[in-house]
Write an enzyme that holds these catalytic residues in place. Structure first.
Site, short mmCIF file in Angstrom:
data_model
loop_
_atom_site.label_atom_id
_atom_site.label_comp_id
_atom_site.label_asym_id
_atom_site.label_seq_id
_atom_site.Cartn_x
_atom_site.Cartn_y
_atom_site.Cartn_z
N TRP A 108 9.14 8.10 2.27
CA TRP A 108 9.96 9.29 2.05
C TRP A 108 10.65 9.63 3.36
CZ3 TRP A 108 9.59 14.09 4.57
CH2 TRP A 108 10.58 15.00 4.16
N ASP A 167 0.11 16.11 -3.57
CA ASP A 167 0.97 16.44 -2.43
C ASP A 167 1.24 17.94 -2.38
OD1 ASP A 167 2.63 16.46 -0.28
OD2 ASP A 167 4.30 15.41 -1.24
N ASP A 171 5.22 23.19 -2.46
CA ASP A 171 3.96 22.45 -2.32
C ASP A 171 2.72 23.33 -2.46
OD1 ASP A 171 4.86 19.58 -1.44
OD2 ASP A 171 6.07 20.95 -0.23
N LYS A 177 14.03 13.23 -3.33
CA LYS A 177 13.90 14.68 -3.22
C LYS A 177 15.26 15.30 -3.51
CE LYS A 177 11.89 18.06 -0.04
NZ LYS A 177 11.04 18.19 1.14
N HIS A 184 3.38 12.19 -7.13
CA HIS A 184 2.91 13.19 -6.19
C HIS A 184 2.71 14.47 -6.99
CE1 HIS A 184 3.98 11.63 -1.90
NE2 HIS A 184 3.04 10.92 -2.50
N GLU A 239 10.28 7.54 -2.51
CA GLU A 239 10.19 8.90 -3.04
C GLU A 239 11.49 9.68 -2.82
OE1 GLU A 239 7.14 11.24 -1.15
OE2 GLU A 239 7.43 12.96 -2.49
N HIS A 259 10.05 18.06 -6.54
CA HIS A 259 11.30 17.57 -5.95
C HIS A 259 12.50 17.60 -6.86
CE1 HIS A 259 9.53 15.26 -2.27
NE2 HIS A 259 9.13 16.51 -2.36
N ASP A 304 10.63 23.64 -3.29
CA ASP A 304 9.59 22.63 -3.08
C ASP A 304 8.53 23.19 -2.15
OD1 ASP A 304 8.18 20.24 -2.75
OD2 ASP A 304 9.37 19.72 -0.98
N ASP A 314 7.72 13.16 -7.31
CA ASP A 314 7.00 14.32 -6.80
C ASP A 314 7.38 15.51 -7.67
OD1 ASP A 314 6.59 16.80 -5.29
OD2 ASP A 314 6.11 15.54 -3.56
#
Ligand code: RNT
Ligand code: ZN
Length: 439
Positions: free
Chosen positions: A205, A346, A316, A248, A306, A246, A282, A314, A279
């Site tokens: 990433w 993640d 997380d 985003k 993820h 990955e 994302h 994003d 993810d």
């Protein structure tokens, strides 16, 4: 109250369920009967569940800090908020914290490392010069804990990433530095996979992108594609390493344009037979990865997920039992994709106990998978094929209050792991004995 550790373990201990533990067999027997009526075999579901590995992300334990002597602050548009005490300051502390979390999670799992977690004996080793031996401590620990390892080159928190570009950088020298990093990391990943007898998913990433509207959207993407080609040029044994990429949508500082967008990497992964990493945080806030899995699987051999929880952006957040988490689990189970999917977590939350953050997120992913494994999928399929959408909706809704908890509780005890309402005491004890003593 002020003298209690932040975890307030004393209050939590009262919630322990020692009485119910003795009745868990009875509760499980009742639940098993209820699921059997629907044609669902709970024992078979638990046998399957116990074989699904989840890759715990090392970076929840130290706020994506890593252990490079230079101690660069977090970059790449990543942000960790919170200052809960007890964050791991050394690889040994991180290993100890992760082992504690793993002891609270049923099953055999994996650990996901970043290149910035290399152990270099206090010496500065450039990222382009990292070697497998800088991860020997992790490999030995993984062996001892019977864990597989996964890996990530670290394309952020570095002076060469300060202007927001790495593999797509316009400067050849900087680009080549990062290409070299990607190459050495593939060798490290392969060494981990070889040593542990299980392929190491090595995930690329990069943060590359622009805060404001660029006039050249093409050039950086062309450079990224070429850089990736160079990184992946050397064929490596798929029994040791699986390369993944990955995408985003945007990051802090790359709000207007991200070079490695979803379309970019989807195309790249299909064209080059790479693993695609989706993810959950994302995409646009109304877009969900649960609906992308079956599309991607038409064209790709394997996916890396993820599992994360975006909140507005994003962000997380720790994985909780959301509709989307359940939808992801249902997709994997209903379509029999588990064998082709690598599950990783993640998120990074520094506002709560970090060991608890690992345990909560991983336990939730496993619970979601259990719920999916306990679905009467054949019956639902028959209803759908017959066009009986009323019955399909009714059964899907009726399933929601089935006694999943009794099955999970029994599973935890069978696996020698504390069940719900009992695991947090362990975290509190660990906080008091170990974490609270860290400065
Ligand atoms: C960043 C990506 C990436 C990182 C980790 C630390 O937006 O999600 O996976 O979170 O590599
Ligand atoms: Zn991610």
């Amino acid at each position: 109250i002020l003298s209690l550790p932040p975890c307030a373990g004393i209050r939590y201990v009262r919630l322990g369920l020692s009485k119910q533990d003795t009745q868990s067999e009875k509760a499980y027997a009742l639940a098993r009967g209820q699921f059997a009526t629907l044609g669902v075999d709970t024992d078979a579901a638990l046998a399957k569940l116990s074989k699904i590995p989840v890759s715990l992300h090392c970076w929840q334990g130290d706020d994506v800090g890593g252990f490079e002597p230079s101690g660069e602050s977090l970059g790449g548009g990543l942000a960790v908020t919170g200052n809960y005490p007890g964050k791991a300051r050394t690889p040994d502390e991180l290993r100890s914290d992760a082992a504690k979390a793993l002891s609270l999670i049923p099953g055999n799992h994996r650990f996901n490392l970043h290149a910035s977690y290399a152990e270099t004996d206090g010496k500065t080793v450039e990222r382009s010069a990292l070697e497998p031996n800088h991860f020997q401590g992790w490999i030995d620990w993984a062996k001892e804990q019977q864990l597989g390892l996964d890996f990530n080159p670290t394309f952020f928190s570095h002076p060469n990433a300060d202007d927001g570009f790495t593999l797509a950088h316009g400067d050849k020298g900087i680009r080549e530095f990062w290409i070299e990093h990607g190459i050495v990391c593939r060798h490290i990943g392969a060494a981990m996979g070889r040593a542990l007898g299980s392929p190491c998913v090595t995930n690329v990433w990069v943060p590359d992108g622009y805060k404001d509207t660029p006039v050249d959207r093409h050039g950086p993407r062309e450079r990224l594609a070429k850089s990736l080609d160079t990184i992946f040029a050397e064929p490596l044994d798929a029994n040791h390493i699986l390369d993944s990429v990955e995408a985003k949508l945007f990051g802090i500082g790359s709000e207007s344009y991200v070079v490695g967008s979803h379309e970019f990497y989807f195309g790249y992964a299909v064209a080059n037979r790479k693993v695609l990493c989706l993810d959950a945080g994302h995409f646009h806030p109304t877009e969900v990865i649960s609906d992308k899995i079956s599309s991607a699987m038409q064209w790709l051999d394997r996916l890396l997920l993820h599992v994360s929880r975006g909140v507005r952006w994003d962000s997380d957040h720790v994985v909780t039992m959301t509709d989307e988490l359940q939808a992801i689990a249902h997709e994997l189970v209903r379509n029999d994709y588990l064998g082709r999917t690598h599950l990783g977590l993640d998120y990074f939350d520094a506002s709560i106990n970090r060991v608890a953050a690992w345990a909560i997120g991983t336990r939730n992913l496993l619970k979601a998978l259990l719920i999916a494994l306990l679905e009467p999928i054949d019956t639902l399929r028959q209803m759908e094929q017959a066009g009986d959408f009323t019955a399909r909706l009714a059964l899907l809704e009726d399933m929601k209050l089935m006694p999943f908890g009794a099955v999970w509780h029994y599973h935890c005890l069978q696996q020698g792991v504390p069940p719900d309402l009992n695991w947090m005491q362990e975290v509190c004890r660990y906080e008091e004995d170990i974490l609270a003593k860290r400065s």
